[in-house]
Design a protein around this motif. Sequence first.
Motif, mmCIF file in Angstrom:
data_model
loop_
_atom_site.group_PDB
_atom_site.id
_atom_site.type_symbol
_atom_site.label_atom_id
_atom_site.label_comp_id
_atom_site.label_asym_id
_atom_site.label_seq_id
_atom_site.Cartn_x
_atom_site.Cartn_y
_atom_site.Cartn_z
ATOM 1 N N ILE A 86 25.831 0.461 -23.580
ATOM 2 C CA ILE A 86 24.027 0.962 -24.024
ATOM 3 C C ILE A 86 24.769 2.190 -23.974
ATOM 4 O O ILE A 86 23.994 2.925 -25.241
ATOM 5 C CB ILE A 86 23.789 0.893 -22.459
ATOM 6 N N ILE A 87 25.301 3.372 -23.853
ATOM 7 C CA ILE A 87 25.580 4.999 -24.343
ATOM 8 C C ILE A 87 26.088 4.683 -25.287
ATOM 9 O O ILE A 87 26.409 5.791 -26.539
ATOM 10 C CB ILE A 87 26.657 5.327 -22.861
ATOM 11 N N CYS A 111 26.076 2.644 -27.908
ATOM 12 C CA CYS A 111 25.366 1.977 -28.796
ATOM 13 C C CYS A 111 24.496 3.195 -29.361
ATOM 14 O O CYS A 111 24.117 3.310 -30.159
ATOM 15 C CB CYS A 111 24.398 0.925 -28.455
ATOM 16 N N LEU A 112 23.908 3.927 -28.176
ATOM 17 C CA LEU A 112 22.877 4.948 -28.335
ATOM 18 C C LEU A 112 23.270 6.175 -28.822
ATOM 19 O O LEU A 112 23.118 7.276 -29.311
ATOM 20 C CB LEU A 112 22.531 5.486 -26.799
ATOM 21 N N THR A 113 24.881 6.298 -28.393
ATOM 22 C CA THR A 113 25.532 7.666 -29.346
ATOM 23 C C THR A 113 25.828 8.203 -30.330
ATOM 24 O O THR A 113 26.757 9.143 -30.843
ATOM 25 C CB THR A 113 26.035 8.684 -28.126
ATOM 26 N N ARG A 146 25.622 6.527 -32.894
ATOM 27 C CA ARG A 146 24.931 5.923 -34.593
ATOM 28 C C ARG A 146 25.165 6.832 -35.693
ATOM 29 O O ARG A 146 25.424 6.747 -37.099
ATOM 30 C CB ARG A 146 23.427 5.381 -34.490
#
Lengths: 351, 498
Positions: free
Chosen positions: A336-337, A339-341, A343
């Motif tokens: 999750i981290i 994917c969030l960071t 991009r």
Amino acid sequence: MSNENSQNKKFDLKELPGKAMHKIKTFNWKEWAKDNIFTLVAMGGFVLLLIVFSFLPQVMRGPNVTFWRAAVLQRYIEQVTVYLILALGACFVYLMGSMDISVGYQVAVFATIFIAIVNAIGTAGAIPLALIVIVVLGLVCAVFNAFVGAYVKLPTVMSSVILMQLFSGLTTYLYGDSGYSARAIVVSLNILNETWVRVIVLVALIAIAYYLTNYTVVGKRAKAIGSNKLAAQQAGADLLKTRVLCYGIFALFLCVASVFAIARKDSFGEADSVSYQMDIMIMLLMGGMPLSGGYKGRVLNTVVGTLTYVVLNLGLSLCGVSAEYVFFVRALIFVIIVCLTCRKPGLLLPR
Amino acid sequence: MDDKGLIFKASHMHKVFGPTVALKDVDFELHRGEIRGLIGENGSGKSTIMSIASGMQPATSGEMLYKGKPWAPKTMLEAQNGGIAMILQESNTIHGVTVAENLYAGREKEFAKFGFINMRKMYRAADEVLKKFGITAFKGSTKINSLSFETRKLIEIIRAMEKDPDILVVDETTTALSFDGREILYGIIKKMAADNKAVVFISHDLDEIMDKCTHVTVLRDGEIIDTLEKKDFEKKKISSLMVGRDIGDTYYREDFVPSSGEEVGLEFKNVTWGPIKDFSLTVHKGEIVGIGGLSDCGMHFIGQIGFGARKVSSGVVLRNGKRVKSPSAAIGLGIGYVSKNRDTEALVLEGPIRENILLPSLSRLSKFSFINPKTEDEIVADEIKRYSIKAHSPKTYVSKLSGGNKQKVSFAKWTAARCEVIIMDCPTRGVDVAVKQAMYKIIDNMKKEGKAILLISEEMTELIGMSDRLLVMKDFKVAHEFTRSPDLKETDIIEYML
């Protein structure tokens, strides 16, 4: 008023004698929140996990199981201690945009050598000598890491791969031949297990790390190197010197962490620290520390990340989640981290 | 002009970056056959308009029409495929691959069969395109890393032209091009206008804009102030429209008598590095020594050697009798260096203005390993005031500043460090007329304070206007030396450059 004059007025600190820049009225909360978004999200995550684990263990395992019990909190601080000391040291390496994946094996070798020296002499007087030996060894590793990065032009992570192999071999050698998977220390380090000692040490080390990163040449240059190595060099940052100092600071923190790791069980086992390097990376990411280093990285990120990581581990274990599932949950959070960071360029992960 | 020729129109365009308003309700029209100059101070919004039109970023509000239809490209590629191509100010090529791979980046499928790219075919196509633009010095198979910064910029132009755009946007590109490169670009611009297409030319160089453009639009603080036709072009008028006041006649130094102190500030003694052989030069205190020439004449290396950023194979660079061995040694000896490559070498873009300004001063400010933040704040406030750096706070990241403000920060670093010798490599690159004027004043003041200045520049007028002595370099050697004089003309210098 002309445009030029209005700008001058905005920054004329002489009208505000003695006041720091951040107190100027032009401070903008929205802009600040945008610049600190990862730290804010990380802090939010920590608070959220605290709330969740305040009631989830009770729901899953009965009313007596709760995070807010003295024994659990003591365990929390016990687990935080070694991790936070390591993470604070690693912070200096990560600020430069470097990485060290030999942490766990270094801790194993330092702890084993420390125990061996103390056991050989057999008295508490041996502790300073043992400490000096592992500090010297740590500094040698620091110089090695810095030289490989500066002269061989290899990414610094490669030098830590070399060290990891070396220390992994040493660990196997030290434990393999003896036939034991753990070594006990004959002189008790129990004083280090007192919660108040741990808290004082942690607060002191956080203060030292904060001071070094914000108010010294080495901390400021480490961040500049992380953001733009070439520009930092052209502004006078000596790459080798800064790297030696940052890895040296890391080594000192690592030695302190090794001693606390021994104190926990008055012994040290072969596999006690193998996952440390990955744990540290996840902790720093959870705290909003950019892996590419630079000015966006802060000691605060390190503290928040470590506190969150340990809450997660302890909370899941309180809920009765078995060890293998804890790994799955951690992997999920890591994904999750990521994917969030990663991009957009300039976020936490280098692309 | 009738609306039949209208190719692009922006209505009520508004753009905000956080609390900064970059464009305020702007209406802009562009017609076929026009070479439209966009001029304004740093941060006036001139690049913002066209970056929205070419898909780099969306507008906060407003509408665009391109060839009479609504236009809202989401990416630069989409805009380029639609017919609007933009060449950016900073380097935009892919390192480590060939010229051909750069030219056809994203279009590899055109050369692929069964998933394999036919590199020979790609190289051949690239060679043909290069030939079309009159380039024979390198080929499609040439590695991009072997080419200079200036040549790489040329490749970007060719890449933009490959798609045969209807609107070409040239954003502050000419300063990054070599002499030949500029001629090629001017040729392209002329041809586009002749083919009934349109060009938007964004530049700080007023002479260049007046010479090449058919119309000029002046922006100030995110608003269009006026649009002039060629017949109304007048340097003083455009300058005062840009700045909002009459900037007067003084621009460069007013005196024409060469002067300098007795003491030596910086000395190059028989220096040899790469193609530069046995180079000697003495810069005195209170003296401005200019070095001019074509961008590949070796003058930029002289600046780097003087700062210790390139290690000499023989000879020495001396300051106060001590050798300058590295940038950190140079800073310790009071030498500063404003690099030509602003975004990659001079500034930490992803860092606050405050930390950028302080970076070379850290050792000086450190007392018992402690740096007092109050002292830092005072220094930063002084520099921000001295250069009128336009930003919300000293903690603003440099990446968020306009080109000219970035350059001011790279200057402020060295004044904050109290350097006695300053090497400036293209110091006013990408800086607008009012800032330029202020910077020349600062350089002149530095001279009066007794600082030794080495001014390396590709702008002849700047060198003539500021230098006490002017060295012209050709093929890594000094071809001629001029002394300050009111009679010195650009043509005198060019004679030795080419």
